[in-house]
Design a protein around this motif. Sequence first.
Motif, PDB file in Angstrom:
ATOM      1  N   LEU A   1      44.602  56.408  36.583  1.00 42.40           N
ATOM      2  CA  LEU A   1      45.543  55.420  36.050  1.00 42.40           C
ATOM      3  C   LEU A   1      45.047  53.999  36.294  1.00 42.40           C
ATOM      4  O   LEU A   1      45.196  53.118  35.438  1.00 42.40           O
ATOM      5  CB  LEU A   1      46.925  55.617  36.669  1.00 42.40           C
ATOM      6  N   ARG A   2      44.457  53.767  37.456  1.00 41.71           N
ATOM      7  CA  ARG A   2      43.905  52.435  37.735  1.00 41.71           C
ATOM      8  C   ARG A   2      42.730  52.132  36.808  1.00 41.71           C
ATOM      9  O   ARG A   2      42.550  50.991  36.372  1.00 41.71           O
ATOM     10  CB  ARG A   2      43.482  52.330  39.197  1.00 41.71           C
ATOM     11  N   GLN A   3      41.933  53.147  36.510  1.00 37.82           N
ATOM     12  CA  GLN A   3      40.820  52.946  35.586  1.00 37.82           C
ATOM     13  C   GLN A   3      41.334  52.560  34.197  1.00 37.82           C
ATOM     14  O   GLN A   3      40.809  51.653  33.556  1.00 37.82           O
ATOM     15  CB  GLN A   3      39.986  54.225  35.498  1.00 37.82           C
ATOM     16  N   ARG A   4      42.397  53.231  33.750  1.00 40.05           N
ATOM     17  CA  ARG A   4      42.956  52.917  32.433  1.00 40.05           C
ATOM     18  C   ARG A   4      43.519  51.498  32.407  1.00 40.05           C
ATOM     19  O   ARG A   4      43.355  50.761  31.424  1.00 40.05           O
ATOM     20  CB  ARG A   4      44.056  53.923  32.075  1.00 40.05           C
ATOM     21  N   ARG A   5      44.207  51.124  33.479  1.00 38.68           N
ATOM     22  CA  ARG A   5      44.757  49.767  33.514  1.00 38.68           C
ATOM     23  C   ARG A   5      43.630  48.738  33.535  1.00 38.68           C
ATOM     24  O   ARG A   5      43.718  47.682  32.896  1.00 38.68           O
ATOM     25  CB  ARG A   5      45.678  49.575  34.718  1.00 38.68           C
ATOM     26  N   ALA A   6      42.560  49.039  34.296  1.00 35.49           N
ATOM     27  CA  ALA A   6      41.412  48.123  34.336  1.00 35.49           C
ATOM     28  C   ALA A   6      40.814  47.932  32.949  1.00 35.49           C
ATOM     29  O   ALA A   6      40.456  46.811  32.555  1.00 35.49           O
ATOM     30  CB  ALA A   6      40.352  48.657  35.300  1.00 35.49           C
ATOM     31  N   ASP A   7      40.718  49.022  32.170  1.00 38.98           N
ATOM     32  CA  ASP A   7      40.163  48.923  30.810  1.00 38.98           C
ATOM     33  C   ASP A   7      41.024  48.013  29.941  1.00 38.98           C
ATOM     34  O   ASP A   7      40.502  47.233  29.130  1.00 38.98           O
ATOM     35  CB  ASP A   7      40.070  50.316  30.187  1.00 38.98           C
TER      36      ASP A   7
ATOM     37  N   ALA B   1      40.165  44.410  28.101  1.00 36.89           N
ATOM     38  CA  ALA B   1      40.458  44.131  26.695  1.00 36.89           C
ATOM     39  C   ALA B   1      41.275  42.854  26.543  1.00 36.89           C
ATOM     40  O   ALA B   1      41.143  42.140  25.547  1.00 36.89           O
ATOM     41  CB  ALA B   1      41.209  45.313  26.081  1.00 36.89           C
ATOM     42  N   MET B   2      42.102  42.542  27.541  1.00 37.16           N
ATOM     43  CA  MET B   2      42.929  41.324  27.508  1.00 37.16           C
ATOM     44  C   MET B   2      42.166  40.103  28.008  1.00 37.16           C
ATOM     45  O   MET B   2      42.661  38.982  27.934  1.00 37.16           O
ATOM     46  CB  MET B   2      44.182  41.527  28.369  1.00 37.16           C
ATOM     47  N   GLY B   3      40.971  40.318  28.558  1.00 32.52           N
ATOM     48  CA  GLY B   3      40.177  39.209  29.073  1.00 32.52           C
ATOM     49  C   GLY B   3      40.474  38.836  30.507  1.00 32.52           C
ATOM     50  O   GLY B   3      39.954  37.839  31.021  1.00 32.52           O
ATOM     51  N   ASP B   4      41.300  39.636  31.188  1.00 27.32           N
ATOM     52  CA  ASP B   4      41.631  39.363  32.593  1.00 27.32           C
ATOM     53  C   ASP B   4      40.675  40.156  33.490  1.00 27.32           C
ATOM     54  O   ASP B   4      41.018  41.213  34.029  1.00 27.32           O
ATOM     55  CB  ASP B   4      43.088  39.745  32.871  1.00 27.32           C
ATOM     56  N   LEU B   5      39.469  39.629  33.635  1.00 31.81           N
ATOM     57  CA  LEU B   5      38.427  40.361  34.364  1.00 31.81           C
ATOM     58  C   LEU B   5      38.709  40.423  35.861  1.00 31.81           C
ATOM     59  O   LEU B   5      38.323  41.390  36.537  1.00 31.81           O
ATOM     60  CB  LEU B   5      37.058  39.709  34.114  1.00 31.81           C
ATOM     61  N   ILE B   6      39.378  39.423  36.415  1.00 29.29           N
ATOM     62  CA  ILE B   6      39.689  39.413  37.846  1.00 29.29           C
ATOM     63  C   ILE B   6      40.626  40.570  38.186  1.00 29.29           C
ATOM     64  O   ILE B   6      40.417  41.302  39.165  1.00 29.29           O
ATOM     65  CB  ILE B   6      40.324  38.078  38.265  1.00 29.29           C
ATOM     66  N   ALA B   7      41.678  40.756  37.368  1.00 33.96           N
ATOM     67  CA  ALA B   7      42.611  41.861  37.599  1.00 33.96           C
ATOM     68  C   ALA B   7      41.909  43.198  37.423  1.00 33.96           C
ATOM     69  O   ALA B   7      42.170  44.155  38.173  1.00 33.96           O
ATOM     70  CB  ALA B   7      43.794  41.748  36.645  1.00 33.96           C
ATOM     71  N   ALA B   8      41.014  43.281  36.438  1.00 37.23           N
ATOM     72  CA  ALA B   8      40.269  44.522  36.223  1.00 37.23           C
ATOM     73  C   ALA B   8      39.414  44.866  37.442  1.00 37.23           C
ATOM     74  O   ALA B   8      39.351  46.023  37.870  1.00 37.23           O
ATOM     75  CB  ALA B   8      39.385  44.395  34.980  1.00 37.23           C
ATOM     76  N   LEU B   9      38.766  43.859  38.003  1.00 39.06           N
ATOM     77  CA  LEU B   9      37.933  44.085  39.188  1.00 39.06           C
ATOM     78  C   LEU B   9      38.764  44.603  40.361  1.00 39.06           C
ATOM     79  O   LEU B   9      38.312  45.462  41.124  1.00 39.06           O
ATOM     80  CB  LEU B   9      37.230  42.781  39.586  1.00 39.06           C
ATOM     81  N   SER B  10      39.975  44.108  40.511  1.00 37.90           N
ATOM     82  CA  SER B  10      40.836  44.552  41.596  1.00 37.90           C
ATOM     83  C   SER B  10      41.131  46.048  41.477  1.00 37.90           C
ATOM     84  O   SER B  10      41.053  46.799  42.458  1.00 37.90           O
ATOM     85  CB  SER B  10      42.138  43.752  41.586  1.00 37.90           C
ATOM     86  N   ASP B  11      41.466  46.504  40.260  1.00 38.46           N
ATOM     87  CA  ASP B  11      41.738  47.933  40.054  1.00 38.46           C
ATOM     88  C   ASP B  11      40.482  48.772  40.253  1.00 38.46           C
ATOM     89  O   ASP B  11      40.522  49.838  40.869  1.00 38.46           O
ATOM     90  CB  ASP B  11      42.291  48.160  38.646  1.00 38.46           C
ATOM     91  N   LEU B  12      39.364  48.293  39.728  1.00 42.12           N
ATOM     92  CA  LEU B  12      38.111  49.059  39.856  1.00 42.12           C
ATOM     93  C   LEU B  12      37.674  49.176  41.311  1.00 42.12           C
ATOM     94  O   LEU B  12      37.146  50.214  41.732  1.00 42.12           O
ATOM     95  CB  LEU B  12      37.015  48.397  39.022  1.00 42.12           C
ATOM     96  N   ARG B  13      37.901  48.121  42.077  1.00 43.51           N
ATOM     97  CA  ARG B  13      37.540  48.165  43.494  1.00 43.51           C
ATOM     98  C   ARG B  13      38.325  49.265  44.213  1.00 43.51           C
ATOM     99  O   ARG B  13      37.804  49.965  45.080  1.00 43.51           O
ATOM    100  CB  ARG B  13      37.798  46.800  44.137  1.00 43.51           C
TER     101      ARG B  13
ATOM    102  N   MET C   1      31.990  47.275  37.696  1.00 41.62           N
ATOM    103  CA  MET C   1      32.264  46.080  38.499  1.00 41.62           C
ATOM    104  C   MET C   1      31.084  45.111  38.451  1.00 41.62           C
ATOM    105  O   MET C   1      31.263  43.891  38.345  1.00 41.62           O
ATOM    106  CB  MET C   1      32.561  46.476  39.942  1.00 41.62           C
ATOM    107  N   ALA C   2      29.869  45.664  38.536  1.00 42.02           N
ATOM    108  CA  ALA C   2      28.666  44.814  38.476  1.00 42.02           C
ATOM    109  C   ALA C   2      28.596  44.068  37.155  1.00 42.02           C
ATOM    110  O   ALA C   2      28.289  42.863  37.113  1.00 42.02           O
ATOM    111  CB  ALA C   2      27.415  45.667  38.680  1.00 42.02           C
TER     112      ALA C   2
ATOM    113  N   LEU D   1      31.282  37.140  34.611  1.00 37.11           N
ATOM    114  CA  LEU D   1      31.911  35.975  35.234  1.00 37.11           C
ATOM    115  C   LEU D   1      30.877  35.029  35.841  1.00 37.11           C
ATOM    116  O   LEU D   1      31.237  34.050  36.501  1.00 37.11           O
ATOM    117  CB  LEU D   1      32.887  36.431  36.327  1.00 37.11           C
ATOM    118  N   ALA D   2      29.590  35.355  35.619  1.00 36.01           N
ATOM    119  CA  ALA D   2      28.480  34.562  36.183  1.00 36.01           C
ATOM    120  C   ALA D   2      28.462  34.625  37.705  1.00 36.01           C
ATOM    121  O   ALA D   2      27.958  33.707  38.359  1.00 36.01           O
ATOM    122  CB  ALA D   2      28.513  33.117  35.699  1.00 36.01           C
TER     123      ALA D   2
END
Length: 498
Positions: free
Chosen positions: A186-192, A196-208, A224-225, A231-232
């Motif tokens: 479920l966390r993986q799906r939310r991260a995806d 898609a929404m462009g919120d990479l910080i939130a995605a990284l939190s779920d992936l971590r 994550m990499a 994000l440079a």
Amino acid sequence: MAEIANLQCYLASLWLFYLAIEMNIQDTSSLSTSDVDQHLEMGLRLLGQGQLQDALSHFHAAIDADPQNYLTYYRRATVYLALGKAKHALPDLQQVLKKKPDFLAARLQRGNVHLKLGNLDEAHIDFEDVLRRDPDNTEALHAYTLIDQVREDVRQAEAARHYGDHETHVALLTRVLEVCPWSAPLRQRRADSYVAMGDLIAALSDLRTTTRLVTDNRAGHLQMALLHYRLAEAQESLGEIRECLKLDQDDKECHNHYKKVKKVVKALDNSQEYLNAEDFEACSRSASKVLDVEPTESAVRFRALERMCTCQAREAAPDAVATCTRALDLRREPRVLCERAEAYMADDMFDEAIRDFQQALELDEGYTRAKEGLGKAQKKQKLQKKRDYYKILGVKKTASKKEITRAYRKLAQQWHPDNFATGDEKEKKKSEKMFIDIAAAKEVLTDPDKRRQFDNGEDPLDPETEAGRGFNPFGQGFHGFPGGGAGGGPFHFKFHFN
């Protein structure tokens, strides 16, 4: 005979070796009841003190000595759960219920673990069993009633994702994850959806979190990499891809990204070192290597161009404005606008510099550098209508004192009034003015304090100031020029140029 003797010795040694192993096995399995109780007591005490790893060691020892004690399995499962290792706790809870099926506390605990992991069917069975035996168990009843709502939320979330409604998908999964926080899928799906929404910080939190929940999650580390890279955040990207390669050094995707991001990190680190050492040309050259390695990712290219802009502006390089403009085309940041403004000022383009400083303040009204830069540019623009000492001597703004003195001597020899004593009056007046300006330029630019004032937009020899009114190039005896008459009088200088 010697070979037989050696063989006998070898067999004797082998027999002693196996005997020792057997004795060790017997020693481990023959701990007394008091020893087992002591391990349990120590484990419980350490658990109460929050020393979970130490408690775990004692429970391991107690289970090895007495594998039939269901309570020890239950206590070890409790420690695993406290450590966030739900998948290690489940086998222990299975053992407890295998040995004692009517142990409701263990069944309730297993149901809670299944629910938090998102295993809804298994959780449903456990809670139903608890309620069959204990209909008034409020904890089981509450959890049992949650399951249907969670199932419905998951169903609706999947429908939203199918239709590309990522915001609804995220909102529903957020509610589900409050009940099922250990569900890696479920966390993986939310991260995806976050991606898609462009919120990479939130995605990284779920992936971590998924990399902690799933033992061999190379895909998670790789994703994550890649997100850190977008994000440079090159160093963070390098760290995550190394975690992937620790799990499998032959992973092709991870290895390919590793090779690229390692080059980017090295180029940026080297450019920072050169910047710190004020080797601005090498700084820019090193940062430019990133552009060769990364042709498309805009955030990474921006970081490289931003660094090149900084280095070239400090060096007053001819390409500084163009490089800063390339960076600003990718992202408008106050710091880069200020760097370009400084590059404009180096070319005496004060209108453009003022515009950039003002735009930087529009983006960040409290940005001190932009405020100070704007004031400096406005002063220099005003000063431009007066004397520009660098232009008078024909030297760069970065010229050393030695270069300034050399230029002064050359021009002073050329324009000294003695050279025009017998000429027409117009040429004589021109030479006097030029000589005064040349002397003033040397006076300001060879004095660190006065030069700093001039660079900040103030003329220390402005006739309207006391210092400016007191300046007399003909009465101060400059190096190479013995003192002569007062300004406006006849000049009789003798030169001794080295």
